[in-house]
Each structure stands twice: as structure tokens, then as C-alpha cells.
Design a protein around this motif. Structure first.
Motif, PDB file in Angstrom:
ATOM      1  N   LYS A   1       0.835  -1.202   0.000  1.00 16.63           N
ATOM      2  CA  LYS A   1       0.000   0.000   0.000  1.00 16.63           C
ATOM      3  C   LYS A   1       0.869   1.250   0.000  1.00 16.63           C
ATOM      4  CE  LYS A   1      -3.726   2.268   2.607  1.00 16.63           C
ATOM      5  NZ  LYS A   1      -4.602   2.188   3.809  1.00 16.63           N
TER       6      LYS A   1
ATOM      7  N   THR B   1      -4.203   7.303  -2.449  1.00 19.84           N
ATOM      8  CA  THR B   1      -4.000   5.969  -1.881  1.00 19.84           C
ATOM      9  C   THR B   1      -4.118   4.932  -2.992  1.00 19.84           C
ATOM     10  OG1 THR B   1      -5.009   6.637   0.210  1.00 19.84           O
ATOM     11  CG2 THR B   1      -4.787   4.277  -0.183  1.00 19.84           C
TER      12      THR B   1
ATOM     13  N   THR C   1      -4.454  14.239  -1.115  1.00 18.03           N
ATOM     14  CA  THR C   1      -4.029  12.897  -0.725  1.00 18.03           C
ATOM     15  C   THR C   1      -4.329  11.885  -1.833  1.00 18.03           C
ATOM     16  OG1 THR C   1      -6.134  12.338   0.324  1.00 18.03           O
ATOM     17  CG2 THR C   1      -4.464  13.423   1.695  1.00 18.03           C
TER      18      THR C   1
ATOM     19  N   SER D   1       3.799  -0.922   3.721  1.00 23.50           N
ATOM     20  CA  SER D   1       2.901   0.231   3.692  1.00 23.50           C
ATOM     21  C   SER D   1       3.757   1.490   3.735  1.00 23.50           C
ATOM     22  CB  SER D   1       1.938   0.200   4.877  1.00 23.50           C
ATOM     23  OG  SER D   1       1.045   1.292   4.823  1.00 23.50           O
TER      24      SER D   1
ATOM     25  N   THR E   1       0.295   5.439   0.393  1.00 24.96           N
ATOM     26  CA  THR E   1      -0.522   6.628   0.593  1.00 24.96           C
ATOM     27  C   THR E   1       0.388   7.836   0.496  1.00 24.96           C
ATOM     28  OG1 THR E   1      -0.213   6.549   2.998  1.00 24.96           O
ATOM     29  CG2 THR E   1      -2.150   5.444   2.110  1.00 24.96           C
TER      30      THR E   1
ATOM     31  N   ASP F   1       4.088   5.828   3.342  1.00 25.57           N
ATOM     32  CA  ASP F   1       3.470   7.143   3.393  1.00 25.57           C
ATOM     33  C   ASP F   1       4.493   8.143   2.869  1.00 25.57           C
ATOM     34  OD1 ASP F   1       1.795   9.260   3.925  1.00 25.57           O
ATOM     35  OD2 ASP F   1       2.273   9.354   6.066  1.00 25.57           O
TER      36      ASP F   1
END
Length: 478
Positions: A24, A65, A63, A94, A26, A96
Motif C-alpha cells: 500500500k 492511496t 491525498t 505500507s 498513501t 506514506d
């Protein structure tokens, strides 16, 4: 120099049993609101072919994702609005991050602008954290000790030996992360490639770095080392091997070429590496006047279908694609697109040069460049035909698209993102320009646009010479 047995010893491993896991990403991208962000993985590091594995749109709050499957650690490229940056990603990870705009003080690069991602909250076990930390340590050592005086004495060699010992001790417990251990090993290999008193010779480098290391196709540091080590191989190997290679190529025989390369010490033991290097060497020879291109393509086609290793078969196919892609002098691919009741194809534009360019109405750089292109069109419209291909983005309303078209003086057509012309003309970044001559051969791909390149040249220069040749009666400008 010391042998780092624990960390840099035999990296025996198999990647075949890895399972897909959801990864993932983001992020925060305030300058890309409403824009699509594409995530690509590098299929192979010889052809550098990329394939898109995920896409997402930046929301109004800046943002984005996205999630996708990965089965091994690899470098990923995030791209939007002709800007791209990379991160490393692990299966199940994950991430960011902050995705910046390009540096406004750097010149705009039509082939893509490089940006640096900022990653937040990295765990110390994350591959990005480990690589960034190790690379910074390496840079500090080199900046401190690699001076002209040190390189010409044994001092630098001693410092590098100590650095390697320190690295071995520091990462001794990290025995499971093959990607990172390979990165460390071949970063040290790059240091050994530097010029200094006491560094390893070619065969010592092979014995230490390549002889017992399995081919790691998705480790960029390993692959860059291999590419550099075997760069222009035919100019450095024994002339007898070179001659046997050439005669085998004339017979279009991959097996005979492999046999000829087996006589080279650095290719004798690892058949997988030998086949990979054969593909690389053939791709380099393709542009040498003494080597028959048809034979090279025949051999690569054979390897792509019957090669000894699956990964090498994929690479051979990708190399063929690269060698046959749009290059000056090659036949331009035919195309047929329709819009507003009109049909646009390559035959329609025969007899004059065609300047075909691919744009998006919401792309700020496209908007700016189209304004600059108008006076160029006005100067050369009698000699050069213009066709603007507008790529739909799924977000812009038809009225805006139509207004963008009608505000410009040349022919234009709107196409869907899956239209074959985008793939045929290898449109990755936008704007993208191609020049085709009056009989359908590529003049430039990618061609220059209306903004200056690094040599302060624009497409105006090429159009000037085309017009001059026509005006002077020396031809059609080809």
C-alpha cells in the motif's frame, strides 16, 4: 583487500517461491490535485521497460492511496504530469510519502523530470530506511577519504578495507534481507571500480562479486554493476573469442554464440549470466556497422522463444522491442484515429512532413507549450503539417476539451487512454512530439517541442532547415 565472508559471501537464494502480498502507498501531493499518479515496476534493467501496476487520482485534499500486489522487493517508479520519482517497496509493505513538483529552477525535460520522494515514518527494518542509511554512510566515507592524494597512495585502500569491515560488523545480524545484502555487496563493487592504488583488477572483481552470486534481475544495484562490468564486451575480450562470436552471429546461432562466450573466463561458469550478457552484447552490437542487424534480431527472437531461462527470454523480447521502436530512419507505424466525423491516418499526411504531438488539456506544461507552438505553426504551416492528439483523462468535461481544441489553429483529435496510437508511438510522458518525413519515415522521436532543450534548441531549428531545403529546391526537406 579483505574478503567479507559473512555479509558478502555466497548469496545463494531462490526467488521462485515468493508469494504475492498486498502493498500500500498513501501520499500527499498538493501540486497534483485531480491528476492521475501511475505506479510502475521495471520489468528488466537491460531494456528498462516499465509496466504499470497501479493508478490512483490525487483527491481535492491533496491525498492519494493505492494498493497492489508485489511478490518481491523491487524499485517502483511513481509518475504524474511528466514528473517521476522512485521508492523501494517490499511485499506487504505500507508507505506514506510526499510527492513534490519538479524544481522550478531546473529546465523542463520533455523525456521526464526527476523528483525526490520524501518517505515518512519508516521503520528501521524497512528497505528504504536501510538503503538510505547505508548510502549516506558510504557517501560520507567517500567524501572524507577519496581525495587525489589518498587515491594515489595506499591510505584510501586501507580506509575502504576498514569501512568494509565496519559494514560487515554493523549488519552482521541482518542475514535475511537478500535485496539489502545484495545492495551492500554491489555498492562495494562500485567503490572497487573507482580509480585508486590497490583496487582489484577485472578478474579479481569477477571472482569476488559475480562468480558465485546468482543473477538477481530485480536488484537495481546488482544489475547496474553487471551492465557496467560487461559494457562493450567485444572490445575487451580476446580477439579469437570476438572472431568466433562474429562468425556464430553470421550463422544466426544462439547456441554457437553461447559456446564462443564460454571461452571468456568471466562467463565460463554461470550459464544464466552468460545468456544475459549475450543479449546485452547483441543489443550493443546492433548499432555497430560491422554487425548485421537482421542476424542480431533473428538471434534475439530465438532467445525470446527458446532461451534457457525464463527471465532472459523476457529480456530478449523487450530488447527487440527497444531496438525496433521509433528511431530516426525507421518506418513510422501506421495509425488511424477518428474524431468529429473525420478520419486521421498516416496516409492522409503523406507528401509533407508531419509533426504529431500528444497533449492533455489540463496539463499546465502542455498549455504553456501549445501557446509557444502557435507562432512556430504560423511560420511553417506550408511546409509542415501539424496533428495534435489529445489524450482523454476521464475527468475533463467535453466542453473544456472542445474549447482547448478550437482555441488552436491546427488539426486535432481526441483519443481514449487505451487508444492504440498511444502505445504505437510510445507515449509515456506528455507532451510528446514526433516528426515524420513526407514518405512516412521517422525524423525524430521524441522530437523537440517549442521550449528549449539543454542546448537551447527548439523544434523551430528543424523546421527552419526543412523550409530552407524546400525553398532552395534541394528536395522535400528530408
Amino acid at each position: 583487500m579483505k574478503q567479507l565472508v559473512i555479509l558478502f559471501g555466497c548469496l545463494g537464494f531462490s526467488l521462485s517461491a515468493l508469494a504475492d502480498e498486498i502493498t500500500k502507498i498513501t501520499g500527499f501531493a498538493p501540486t497534483y490535485v485531480g491528476q492521475q499518479i501511475d505506479i510502475y515496476q521495471v520489468v528488466d534493467y537491460l531494456s528498462m521497460k516499465q509496466e504499470r501496476i497501479a493508478s490512483t487520482t490525487v483527491q481535492e485534499d491533496s491525498t492519494f492511496t493505492c494498493s497492489f500486489y508485489l511478490n518481491e522487493t523491487r524499485k517502483l517508479v511513481l509518475s504524474s504530469n511528466n514528473n517521476s520519482g522512485f521508492i523501494y517497496a517490499q511485499p506487504g509493505g505500507s508507505y506514506d510519502l510526499y510527492m513534490p513538483d519538479r524544481n522550478p529552477y531546473d529546465p523542463y525535460r520533455p523525456l521526464g523530470n526527476k523528483i525526490e520522494m520524501t518517505l515518512y515514518g519508516l521503520d528501521s527494518t524497512d528497505i528504504n530506511y536501510k538503503i538510505l542509511t547505508f548510502n549516506r554512510w558510504t557517501d560520507e566515507v567517500l567524501a572524507t577519504y577519496y581525495t587525489k592524494n589518498n587515491a594515489e597512495s595506499s591510505y584510501f585502500c586501507q580506509r575502504i578495507d576498514k569501512f568494509k569491515t565496519d559494514v560487515e560488523a554493523y549488519y552482521k545480524a541482518d542475514t535475511t534481507d537478500l535485496f539489502f545484502r545484495t545492495h551492500i555487496k554491489f555498492t562495494m563493487g562500485r567503490i572497487d571500480n573507482m580509480t585508486f592504488l590497490g583496487n582489484r583488477n577485472k578478474y579479481e572483481k569477477y571472482d569476488f562479486y559475480l562468480r558465485t552470486t546468482p543473477v538477481y534481475y530485480q536488484n537495481d544495484t546488482y544489475m547496474e554493476y553487471v551492465k557496467l562490468y560487461y559494457e562493450k564486451l567485444l572490445t575487451s575480450i580476446d580477439p579469437a573469442i570476438n572472431n568466433k562470436f562474429y562468425l556464430s552471429l553470421l550463422k544466426s546461432s544462439p547456441s554457437l554464440i553461447m559456446q564462443s562466450l564460454a571461452a571468456e573466463y568471466t562467463l565460463k561458469n554461470n550459464i544464466r549470466l552468460r545468456e544475459l550478457v549475450m543479449i546485452k552484447t547483441l543489443s550493443e552490437a546492433f548499432y555497430e556497422k560491422d554487425f548485421p542487424q537482421t542476424n542480431i534480431l533473428t538471434v534475439l527472437d530465438s532467445v525470446s522463444n527458446h532461451g534457457l531461462f525464463k527471465e532472459n527470454r523476457v529480456i530478449a523480447a523487450n530488447i527487440i522491442m527497444r531496438l525496433m521502436e521509433l528511431t530516426p530512419g525507421s518506418k513510422a507505424p501506421d495509425f488511424t484515429v477518428t474524431g468529429s466525423g473525420n478520419v486521421y491516418d498516416l496516409k492522409k499526411y503523406s507528401g509533407k512532413h508531419l509533426y504529431v504531438f500528444f497533449v492533455s488539456p489540463t496539463n499546465v506544461e502542455c498549455q504553456k507549450q501549445m501557446e509557444l507552438l502557435v507562432p512556430i505553426y504560423q511560420r511553417y504551416q506550408k511546409e509542415v503539417q501539424f496533428l495534435m492528439v489529445i489524450k482523454e483523462d476521464g475527468r475533463t468535461d467535453p466542453q473544456t476539451m472542445d474549447a482547448f481544441r478550437k482555441g488552436l489553429p491546427w488539426e486535432s483529435v481526441i483519443v481514449a487512454p487505451e487508444n492504440s496510437i498511444l502505445k504505437t508511438y510510445q507515449v509515456i510522458n506528455i507532451p510528446h512530439y514526433v516528426v515524420i518525413d513526407p514518405i512516412g519515415y521517422v525524423v525524430a522521436a521524441p522530437a523537440l517541442g517549442p521550449t528549449p532543450n539543454g542546448q537551447y534548441e527548439t523544434i523551430d531549428k528543424l523546421f527552419f532547415y526543412i523550409k530552407k531545403a524546400i525553398d532552395e529546391g534541394t528536395g522535400d526537406g528530408r
